[in-house]
Enzyme design. Structure first.
Site, PDB file in Angstrom:
ATOM      1  N   ASP A 133       0.806  -1.227   0.000  1.00  0.00           N
ATOM      2  CA  ASP A 133       0.000   0.000   0.000  1.00  0.00           C
ATOM      3  C   ASP A 133       0.843   1.282   0.000  1.00  0.00           C
ATOM      4  O   ASP A 133       0.324   2.352  -0.311  1.00  0.00           O
ATOM      5  CB  ASP A 133      -0.889   0.047   1.258  1.00  0.00           C
ATOM      6  CG  ASP A 133      -2.171  -0.767   1.097  1.00  0.00           C
ATOM      7  OD1 ASP A 133      -2.271  -1.552   0.128  1.00  0.00           O
ATOM      8  OD2 ASP A 133      -3.067  -0.621   1.958  1.00  0.00           O
ATOM      9  N   HIS A 181     -20.940 -29.001 -14.801  1.00  0.00           N
ATOM     10  CA  HIS A 181     -22.356 -28.617 -14.811  1.00  0.00           C
ATOM     11  C   HIS A 181     -23.054 -29.277 -13.628  1.00  0.00           C
ATOM     12  O   HIS A 181     -22.818 -30.461 -13.375  1.00  0.00           O
ATOM     13  CB  HIS A 181     -23.007 -29.086 -16.110  1.00  0.00           C
ATOM     14  CG  HIS A 181     -24.489 -28.864 -16.125  1.00  0.00           C
ATOM     15  ND1 HIS A 181     -25.025 -27.615 -16.314  1.00  0.00           N
ATOM     16  CD2 HIS A 181     -25.520 -29.724 -15.949  1.00  0.00           C
ATOM     17  CE1 HIS A 181     -26.342 -27.716 -16.266  1.00  0.00           C
ATOM     18  NE2 HIS A 181     -26.680 -28.981 -16.035  1.00  0.00           N
TER      19      HIS A 181
HETATM   20  P1  FAD Z   1      -0.519  -2.958   5.886  1.00  0.00           P
HETATM   21  O1  FAD Z   1      -1.390  -4.125   5.931  1.00  0.00           O
HETATM   22  O2  FAD Z   1      -1.090  -1.612   6.173  1.00  0.00           O
HETATM   23  O3  FAD Z   1       0.659  -3.264   6.913  1.00  0.00           O
HETATM   24  C1  FAD Z   1       1.658  -2.357   7.184  1.00  0.00           C
HETATM   25  C2  FAD Z   1       2.125  -2.587   8.595  1.00  0.00           C
HETATM   26  O4  FAD Z   1       3.298  -1.814   8.825  1.00  0.00           O
HETATM   27  C3  FAD Z   1       1.127  -2.154   9.649  1.00  0.00           C
HETATM   28  O5  FAD Z   1       0.871  -3.219  10.538  1.00  0.00           O
HETATM   29  C4  FAD Z   1       1.804  -0.982  10.365  1.00  0.00           C
HETATM   30  O6  FAD Z   1       1.533  -0.959  11.763  1.00  0.00           O
HETATM   31  C5  FAD Z   1       3.262  -1.299  10.147  1.00  0.00           C
HETATM   32  N1  FAD Z   1       4.143  -0.116  10.169  1.00  0.00           N
HETATM   33  C6  FAD Z   1       3.933   1.065   9.537  1.00  0.00           C
HETATM   34  N2  FAD Z   1       5.007   1.879   9.731  1.00  0.00           N
HETATM   35  C7  FAD Z   1       5.882   1.174  10.500  1.00  0.00           C
HETATM   36  C8  FAD Z   1       7.170   1.463  11.016  1.00  0.00           C
HETATM   37  N3  FAD Z   1       7.800   2.614  10.734  1.00  0.00           N
HETATM   38  N4  FAD Z   1       7.774   0.526  11.781  1.00  0.00           N
HETATM   39  C9  FAD Z   1       7.168  -0.670  12.052  1.00  0.00           C
HETATM   40  N5  FAD Z   1       5.945  -0.991  11.570  1.00  0.00           N
HETATM   41  C10 FAD Z   1       5.332  -0.082  10.798  1.00  0.00           C
HETATM   42  N6  FAD Z   1      -7.517  -5.967   0.498  1.00  0.00           N
HETATM   43  C11 FAD Z   1      -7.833  -7.100  -0.164  1.00  0.00           C
HETATM   44  O7  FAD Z   1      -7.048  -7.551  -1.005  1.00  0.00           O
HETATM   45  N7  FAD Z   1      -8.999  -7.772   0.088  1.00  0.00           N
HETATM   46  C12 FAD Z   1      -9.887  -7.330   1.002  1.00  0.00           C
HETATM   47  O8  FAD Z   1     -10.924  -7.955   1.208  1.00  0.00           O
HETATM   48  C13 FAD Z   1      -9.599  -6.142   1.701  1.00  0.00           C
HETATM   49  N8  FAD Z   1     -10.451  -5.670   2.624  1.00  0.00           N
HETATM   50  C14 FAD Z   1     -10.129  -4.539   3.321  1.00  0.00           C
HETATM   51  C15 FAD Z   1     -11.043  -4.061   4.254  1.00  0.00           C
HETATM   52  C16 FAD Z   1     -10.756  -2.916   4.961  1.00  0.00           C
HETATM   53  C17 FAD Z   1     -11.744  -2.416   5.982  1.00  0.00           C
HETATM   54  C18 FAD Z   1      -9.524  -2.237   4.754  1.00  0.00           C
HETATM   55  C19 FAD Z   1      -9.169  -1.012   5.536  1.00  0.00           C
HETATM   56  C20 FAD Z   1      -8.612  -2.704   3.823  1.00  0.00           C
HETATM   57  C21 FAD Z   1      -8.914  -3.854   3.090  1.00  0.00           C
HETATM   58  N9  FAD Z   1      -8.048  -4.357   2.119  1.00  0.00           N
HETATM   59  C22 FAD Z   1      -8.370  -5.479   1.420  1.00  0.00           C
HETATM   60  C23 FAD Z   1      -6.760  -3.690   1.820  1.00  0.00           C
HETATM   61  C24 FAD Z   1      -5.603  -4.420   2.522  1.00  0.00           C
HETATM   62  O9  FAD Z   1      -5.856  -4.431   3.902  1.00  0.00           O
HETATM   63  C25 FAD Z   1      -4.287  -3.728   2.227  1.00  0.00           C
HETATM   64  O10 FAD Z   1      -4.130  -3.572   0.837  1.00  0.00           O
HETATM   65  C26 FAD Z   1      -3.131  -4.523   2.773  1.00  0.00           C
HETATM   66  O11 FAD Z   1      -3.241  -4.690   4.159  1.00  0.00           O
HETATM   67  C27 FAD Z   1      -1.806  -3.827   2.443  1.00  0.00           C
HETATM   68  O12 FAD Z   1      -0.748  -4.562   2.964  1.00  0.00           O
HETATM   69  P2  FAD Z   1       0.616  -3.858   3.365  1.00  0.00           P
HETATM   70  O13 FAD Z   1       1.487  -4.937   3.916  1.00  0.00           O
HETATM   71  O14 FAD Z   1       1.127  -3.055   2.257  1.00  0.00           O
HETATM   72  O15 FAD Z   1       0.238  -2.815   4.499  1.00  0.00           O
END
Ligand code: FAD
Ligand code: NAI
Length: 474
Positions: free
Chosen positions: A321, A453
């Site tokens: 993200d 089917h």
């Molecule tokens: P994140 O999951 O945001 O994880 C990043 C982590 O890094 C966090 O835990 C944070 O605490 C940690 N962090 C940040 N900065 C630091 C730092 N400096 N030091 C240490 N730790 C840190 N996606 C789907 O594909 N399917 C779904 O059904 C879906 N449903 C969703 C429903 C909701 C309500 C929401 C809000 C999102 C949903 N998403 C879904 C999106 C999905 O959650 C994100 O795309 C995904 O979590 C991104 O993963 P990531 O690892 O990039 O970041």
């Protein structure tokens, strides 16, 4: 003495934890740090990021419970099941959801142990260059790593001048923990969270009104899908106003009033006993010390990366993200694997053109590839095959005749360019389309494959046949 690793992953969400596990499998010494406020039974931050703690997993648990409730209330009788009016026990529903989150987030700690990934509890930030790579701070600890993978994810965007207490005014965190069915629920933003969470509480009995700024509904989806979805959601009872401009939001002790201007420029207001603000998400880059080490961000505040998820700094990668591309868990995981494999000298790859998207409403909405409006804008000549679920025996059998599958293929080469589904089972059906897209398949390829089917997959099959104007059952 600082701790030394080949790789430090900052952030333990789907991008980060998958990158850490894959890198460890490839023989690197790996640590992953996490600093979120969601504590496990040991008081340590939970792994799994937004997705497992306050995103994908808890929302799907609530969507399932509320779907069952709605079926029991409105669909059972039509099939001869007489149970009387069901009652929802919200605290039990939330406890079940919390149990799933606990189980899965704890499971990742187990996977870290199994793969010998070191978990570091604390906030990670760059401290400068080291002889072989980078010096970092994790909480108060000093860490050195040859390579750094930034996977810090995103957080909800809030409205200016409106504080979110996650009780009366909620973002995704509070929306997943509402402790009683609100009589009236207001939602700002008719995006994916607004529709999914709006559906949960509508099914359980809330009057839900969604206020959307854009003039069109769901413009990221194919135009036909968006039209059909608006029709169905409206029939279900979701009130959706597009083209609104949000004004002042006033909060009382137990209620919220949202002033807005409607699409015709008329002043209006909406009263509710809860408000969910779901207007998109912001990449997490604060506190990384990015500026001090010269890590480039783009104009949207995302970490700038190339197609290989490489940043402008040597040995620093970013995924999920916090970088460009759809904010989806499976995209973050793909990039996690990609980067670990690239660091190991392998050919890691993520195809951003074949990332499926799913909205878990009823009916489900799923797509992969280009929409019809994108193809028109790009001047691509295409043909379309569109088949309704109404013509499918299985869809009728399970009481889900709504929606359709629409396949778009190149007019000359027949290569599949996009598949758009609104209907039961769309979240699973889209996988077949994704495989076809990844393999550069033609609609004829799917048309020539035998589909079981009676299954919902036959609708996808018929849509492929319809691209060549030879559907058999429609
Ligand atoms: P994140 O999951 O945001 O994880 C990043 C982590 O890094 C966090 O835990 C944070 O605490 C940690 N962090 C940040 N900065 C630091 C730092 N400096 N030091 C240490 N730790 C840190 N996606 C789907 O594909 N399917 C779904 O059904 C879906 N449903 C969703 C429903 C909701 C309500 C929401 C809000 C999102 C949903 N998403 C879904 C999106 C999905 O959650 C994100 O795309 C995904 O979590 C991104 O993963 P990531 O690892 O990039 O970041
Ligand atoms: P979103 O980007 O999906 O939708 C936000 C909506 O709010 C848009 O329609 C936008 O036009 C509208 N908006 C923005 N500012 C506004 C304003 N001031 N007033 C009224 N409307 C406004 O974002 P959302 O729903 O917050 O979800 C964030 C992201 O999380 C999604 O884009 C998606 O990447 C991910 N997600 C994925 C899910 C899935 O895969 N099933 C489920 C939930 C979230």
């Amino acid at each position: 003495m600082s701790k030394e690793f080949d790789i430090l992953v900052i952030g333990g969400g789907p991008g980060g934890y998958v990158a850490a596990i894959r890198a460890a499998q490839l023989g690197f010494t790996v640590a992953c740090c996490e600093s979120n406020p969601y504590a496990d039974p040991k008081g340590e931050p939970r792994l799994g990021g937004t997705c497992l703690n306050v995103g994908c997993i808890p929302s799907k648990a609530l969507l399932h419970t509320s779907h069952l409730y709605e079926e029991a209330a409105h669909a059972f009788a039509g099939q001869g099941i007489e149970i009387g009016a069901p009652k929802i026990n919200v605290s039990k529903m939330l406890a079940r959801k919390n149990g799933i989150v606990e189980q899965l987030t704890g499971g990742i700690k187990g996977l870290f142990k199994k793969n010998k990934v070191t978990f570091l509890s604390g906030h990670g930030a760059f401290a400068g260059k080291s002889t072989n790579g980078w010096k970092l701070k994790v909480g108060k600890e000093e860490v050195e790593a040859k390579q750094v993978i930034v996977a810090t994810g995103s957080r909800p965007r809030h409205l200016p001048n409106l504080s979110v207490d996650n009780k009366l005014v909620c973002d995704n965190v509070g929306a997943l923990d509402i402790d009683a069915v609100p009589k009236k629920l207001a939602v700002i933003g008719a995006g994916i969270i607004g529709l999914e969470m709006g559906s949960v509480w509508r099914r359980l009995g809330a009057e839900v009104t969604i206020l959307e700024a854009l003039p069109e509904f769901l413009p990221i989806a194919d135009v036909d899908v968006a039209k059909e979805a608006l029709k169905i959601f409206t029939k279900q009872g979701l009130v959706i106003y597009t083209g609104v401009k949000i004004g002042e939001v006033k909060t009382g002790k137990k209620n919220v009033t949202v002033a807005y201007t409607d699409k015709d420029g008329k002043a209006a207001q909406l009263e509710a006993d809860r408000l969910i603000v779901s207007i998109g998400r912001i990449p997490n880059t604060e506190g990384l010390n990015a500026g001090a080490v010269g890590l480039n961000l783009n104009e949207r505040g995302q970490i700038e990366v190339d197609a290989h998820c490489k940043t402008n700094l040597p040995g620093v990668w970013a995924i999920g993200d916090v970088v460009r591309g759809p904010m989806l868990a499976h995209k973050a995981m793909e990039e996690g694997v990609q980067v670990a494999e690239l660091i190991a000298g392998q050919a890691g790859h993520t195809n951003l053109d074949a990332i499926p998207a799913v909205i878990y409403t009823t009916p489900e909405i799923a797509w992969v590839g280009k929409t019809e409006q994108q193809l028109k804008a790009e001047g691509v000549a295409y043909k379309a095959g569109k088949i309704p679920f109404l013509a499918n025996g299985r869809a009728l059998g399970i009481g889900a005749p709504e929606g359709f599958v629409k396949m778009l293929a190149d007019a000359k080469t027949d290569r599949i360019l996009g598949v758009h589904i609104i209907g039961a089972g769309a979240s699973d059906l889209i996988s077949e389309a994704t495989v076809a897209l990844e393999f550069a398949g033609a609609s004829e390829d799917l048309a020539r494959i035998c589909h079981a089917h009676p299954t919902l997959s036959e609708v996808l099959h018929e849509a492929a046949l319809a691209c060549d104007k030879r559907a058999l059952h429609f």
